[in-house]
Structures are given as C-alpha cells and as structure tokens.
Write an enzyme that holds these catalytic residues in place. Structure first.
Site, mmCIF file in Angstrom:
data_model
loop_
_atom_site.group_PDB
_atom_site.id
_atom_site.type_symbol
_atom_site.label_atom_id
_atom_site.label_comp_id
_atom_site.label_asym_id
_atom_site.label_seq_id
_atom_site.Cartn_x
_atom_site.Cartn_y
_atom_site.Cartn_z
ATOM 1 N N GLU A 31 5.861 46.784 -45.967
ATOM 2 C CA GLU A 31 6.171 47.433 -44.716
ATOM 3 C C GLU A 31 6.094 48.716 -44.818
ATOM 4 O O GLU A 31 5.744 49.467 -43.702
ATOM 5 C CB GLU A 31 7.685 46.975 -44.159
ATOM 6 C CG GLU A 31 7.260 46.152 -43.125
ATOM 7 C CD GLU A 31 8.774 45.467 -42.245
ATOM 8 O OE1 GLU A 31 8.826 44.622 -41.657
ATOM 9 O OE2 GLU A 31 9.801 46.170 -42.577
ATOM 10 N N HIS A 86 1.338 28.231 -64.710
ATOM 11 C CA HIS A 86 0.599 27.120 -64.426
ATOM 12 C C HIS A 86 0.167 27.000 -63.204
ATOM 13 O O HIS A 86 -0.480 25.814 -62.849
ATOM 14 C CB HIS A 86 1.547 25.844 -64.924
ATOM 15 C CG HIS A 86 2.097 26.035 -66.146
ATOM 16 N ND1 HIS A 86 1.449 25.215 -67.470
ATOM 17 C CD2 HIS A 86 2.644 26.975 -66.703
ATOM 18 C CE1 HIS A 86 2.065 25.604 -68.519
ATOM 19 N NE2 HIS A 86 2.952 26.361 -68.419
ATOM 20 N N LYS A 131 5.035 39.896 -31.764
ATOM 21 C CA LYS A 131 6.145 39.996 -30.950
ATOM 22 C C LYS A 131 5.525 39.928 -29.631
ATOM 23 O O LYS A 131 5.883 39.029 -28.758
ATOM 24 C CB LYS A 131 7.134 40.864 -31.049
ATOM 25 C CG LYS A 131 7.750 41.098 -32.226
ATOM 26 C CD LYS A 131 8.782 41.920 -32.367
ATOM 27 C CE LYS A 131 9.694 41.875 -33.857
ATOM 28 N NZ LYS A 131 10.423 43.357 -33.869
#
Ligand code: PA5
Length: 448
Positions: A290, A311, A425
């Site tokens: 961010e 793995h 948003k």
C-alpha cells in the site's frame, strides 16, 4: 540486548555493493525528510517517533483495560477491523502464540479472533456460532469509522452482545478505537459510552500497530506491550537519521531493494521458516504494497512459508521468471527443544539425524535453499532475529516501517496514502445501489 541484523552478502553477485552504496546519499536524505517532515505525505508521520513518544499513561491504560476485561473471565476477544486495523496485532499475536492455542485454550488470556477483515457470510456465521457459547467481548477498530467490512461485522456482533448480556453490560464489553473527533464510529462510541482509545490523526492504518490499534489486542492476548515498545524504541535509535548509512540497517535495506528493483527484480518475497511468522509477512505485504505500489511503480510484495511452500512455490522461485528476490526472516534461536529419535528399523533412513535438533534440520534447509535460489538467479536478503519475543518483534516492526518510508521516498511516491483502494469501493457501492451512488450504479450496470 542484541539487535536484529541485516545480511546482504547474497545480493552482491546480482547487484554489486557499489550499486547499493550509490543510494547512500538518497537514503540518508530521505531518512532526514521523514524526521523533519519535509517529504510527501508529511501529515502522516506521527509513527516515526511513536515508540519514544508513547506515554506511560497510555501504556498503563492499555494494561488496565486488558486486565479489566480479563477479569470478566473472557474466553474469546474479537478484534473487528481490516487492513492496518488488524494485521499488526494478528502478526504479533500469531508470532508469540502457541501454534495450537486455538485448540488447547488458555486459562490466562482469552483467545483473540478477528472479524470485519472479510465479507464472508460463512465466516461470520461460524464466528457467531462459536461466540454463542463463550464469554466474550470485542474491540471495533476503524480510523475512518466508515469502512464497510468492519462496520458490517460490528453491526451483527453488537446485536449479539446486547442479546446475550443486555445493553448495559454489552457496552462494558465493547472498546472503540478510532479517530479523536471524526467519523461514524466516534459518534456511536460517544452515544453508547464505550471505552474509547484514539488513533492519532497523523498515524495511518498500516503504521498504527504501536498505537492502541495493535496494543490493546496484544495486551489482551497476554503479551508484554512494554517490551514490544522497548524493542521498537531501540530500533528508532538504531535507524535514526544521525546513524550513518554504513551502520543503519533500515537505510541499507531501502537502498538494496531499490537497487534490486532498478536491476529488474520486481517481486520481493518475504520468506519464513517458522509458520508463526505467516501473518508477519501479511502485515509486511500491506505495509509495502500500500505504501509503494502507486503511479505505476513499486516492488510487488509476496510471501511464502518454507519449507511448506518449497513443495509448491519452490519450483517457480528456482526456475520461473527471474524477476524475484527474497527477504528471509531468519530466527536464530527457537523457544523449545525437540530431538530426532533413533529408530531401530530406520526404514526412512533418517538415523543419520538421530540426536540432532529439529531446528538444526530447519536451519540446513534454510541455508541449502538460499544457496540454491541464489544459484538459480534469486538474490537473497537475510534478516536475522535473535529470538521470537516481544522485544525483537518491536524491533522488526519499526525497522520495516522506517525502511518503508525511506524506500518509498527514494522511489519518489507518497508512502502514506492509498488512493487506489477507493476504486473497488466505488464499484461495490454502485452495485449495492447505495444511496448517493445513482450515477455510478447506472454506469456500472450498463457495463454488465
Ligand atoms: O493503511 C491503511 O490506512 C488502510 O489499510 C486501513 O488500515 C484500512 O483500510 C482500514 O481503514 P479504517 O481503519 O479507516 O477502517
């Protein structure tokens, strides 16, 4: 006390030390800019001297509130928040907790669980189902006080608390941690008379773990917040603007990752060899992602848990696109001892390890992997942590925060805003037909 330390020796075959030292002046200058508040986003720099400026009265209040809640014989404490409002406490609590605390339970401190960090109906259903039979309380944490995910979870859990304990007792079981004067949560907290803690105006979410945002949950989980703050304080000194580049590990880390980025290494993978650090990497990913990922720039922060992910992701890291570098969190001393036993049949052919510590095997896996990855073209930064405890976690937190500020400034972005978070948003509200979003709703529907 020792300090955490930074090791760049496995970087130099990719980026010579001169290329890193070339950032010395910039790193020192940007470290000063963080202190004298002359850089971008300078109204969000309250975290820079937070460790040394935390008041005794705040620490006492945090301890008092956590003791008061513990005296209610809580079994579960729910932290409701998202992003910077939950990742720091989750990272510290997981790093310090018994791996099976959720199953074993504890008589000393409640189990801390999280809500409002997703919008999963199943998650909320299952959480409420758990809380139904438990003694519980919660903290609602939101700096803006308007974030949808925690607000939605709190709406449900507040009702559950009131139904279970009655309105008066429910109020005593809710802590609000929010802005000093603004936002819907502040208004609600005032109206209901919740115990309230303030998130300072000049501290953004992802830099807030050393405020009540992180400290309350960590204290309630039974950990020593003073030691966490002491560790952070020691790093505040060790990475100060007066500490020369040659001794300043935050400036060096910021320089190294910028030099690597310039050389084409676009992805930084945080590696741990201890699953307790899984959420520390999640906190770090938010901090760096961010802070730096903007203006079409920035290293993409990723993470793996080794040896588990050797793995799965190990193949890509060894032989995929050569755009990666690793930053390994290497814990020097584990807290417990387990020896490999001798086995008569030795069908698994592991008797050569009999009598050795499991941690020795883990350390050899770490060393072998770093050599293999360097041979495969992946530079390796190592951060050595003497031990997993509050003090060194405090050091790590401050180290990564200040290095992030320096690194973001070197990249020439504002590390303290997050304008890109708004895009989802807007679309979500438009799709949900939120009042006030009529135009956006029409636009987005036309695209479906
Ligand atoms: O770092 C940040 O500022 C964000 O990640 C916020 O912490 C997150 O969006 C939650 O915001 P708020 O605390 O306002 O609910």
């Amino acid at each position: 006390m020792e300090n955490i330390s930074l090791h760049l020796d496995k970087v130099y075959s990719f980026v010579p030390s001169e290329n890193i030292v070339a950032y010395k002046e910039a790193a020192e200058k940007q470290n000063i800019a963080l202190r004298d508040k002359s850089g971008k986003g300078n109204d969000f720099l309250g975290w820079v001297d937070l460790p040394s400026s935390i008041s005794e009265s705040l620490l006492e209040e945090v301890e008092k509130v956590s003791l008061k809640l513990q005296s209610k014989h809580l079994e579960v404490f729910v932290v409701i928040g998202i992003g910077g409002s939950y990742l720091g406490s989750k990272a510290v609590i997981d790093a310090l907790s018994d791996s099976f605390a959720q199953i074993k339970g504890s008589f000393e401190a409640p189990l801390v669980v999280f809500a409002g960090q997703n919008i999963s109906e199943d998650y909320l259903f299952e959480l409420r189902d758990l809380l139904d039979n438990k003694e519980w309380a919660c903290a609602i944490i939101s700096k803006s006080g308007t974030t949808t995910e925690p607000a939605l979870a709190f709406r449900l859990l507040k009702q559950d608390l009131e139904d279970k304990y009655g309105v008066e007792e429910a109020r005593k079981r809710i802590i609000a941690i929010t802005d000093e004067s603004r936002g819907a949560l502040k208004t609600l907290a005032n109206e209901e008379g919740y115990k309230t803690f303030v998130i300072p105006d000049d501290v953004g979410g992802r830099y807030s773990v050393l405020t009540p945002v992180g400290l309350i949950a960590i204290a309630i989980a039974g950990f020593n917040v003073r030691e966490l703050v002491n560790g952070a304080k020691s790093m505040e000194l060790a990475c100060g603007a007066d500490v020369p580049f040659e001794e300043n590990i935050a400036a060096q880390y910021a320089a190294a990752r910028n030099a690597l980025y310039k050389s084409g290494k676009k992805v930084e993978i945080m590696v741990n060899y201890n699953p307790k650090l899984h959420f520390f990497a999640e906190w770090w990913k938010q901090l760096y992602g961010e802070s730096e990922g903007k203006e079409l720039k920035g290293i993409f922060p990723a993470s793996v848990d080794f040896s588990s992910d050797l793995h799965s992701m190990g193949q890509y890291i060894q032989e995929g696109e050569r755009i990666l570098f690793e930053t390994v969190l290497s814990v020097e001393n584990v807290n417990n001892e387990v020896l490999v036993p001798e086995d008569k049949a030795d069908l698994d052919k592991l008797n050569f390890l009999a009598g050795k510590r499991v941690d020795y095997v883990n350390k050899m896996a770490e060393l072998g992997t770093s050599i293999a990855h360097v041979d495969g073209g992946v530079p390796n930064i190592r951060i050595s942590i003497p031990k997993l405890n509050e003090y060194y976690l405090g050091q790590l937190i401050y180290f990564f925060e200040i290095a992030c500020g320096i690194s973001g400034y070197i990249l020439d972005v504002n590390p303290f805003d997050q304008p890109g978070v708004e895009a989802y948003k807007k679309n979500m509200f438009a799709l949900l037909e939120k009042p006030g979003f009529e135009k956006e709703t029409a636009e987005i529907k036309a695209r479906l």
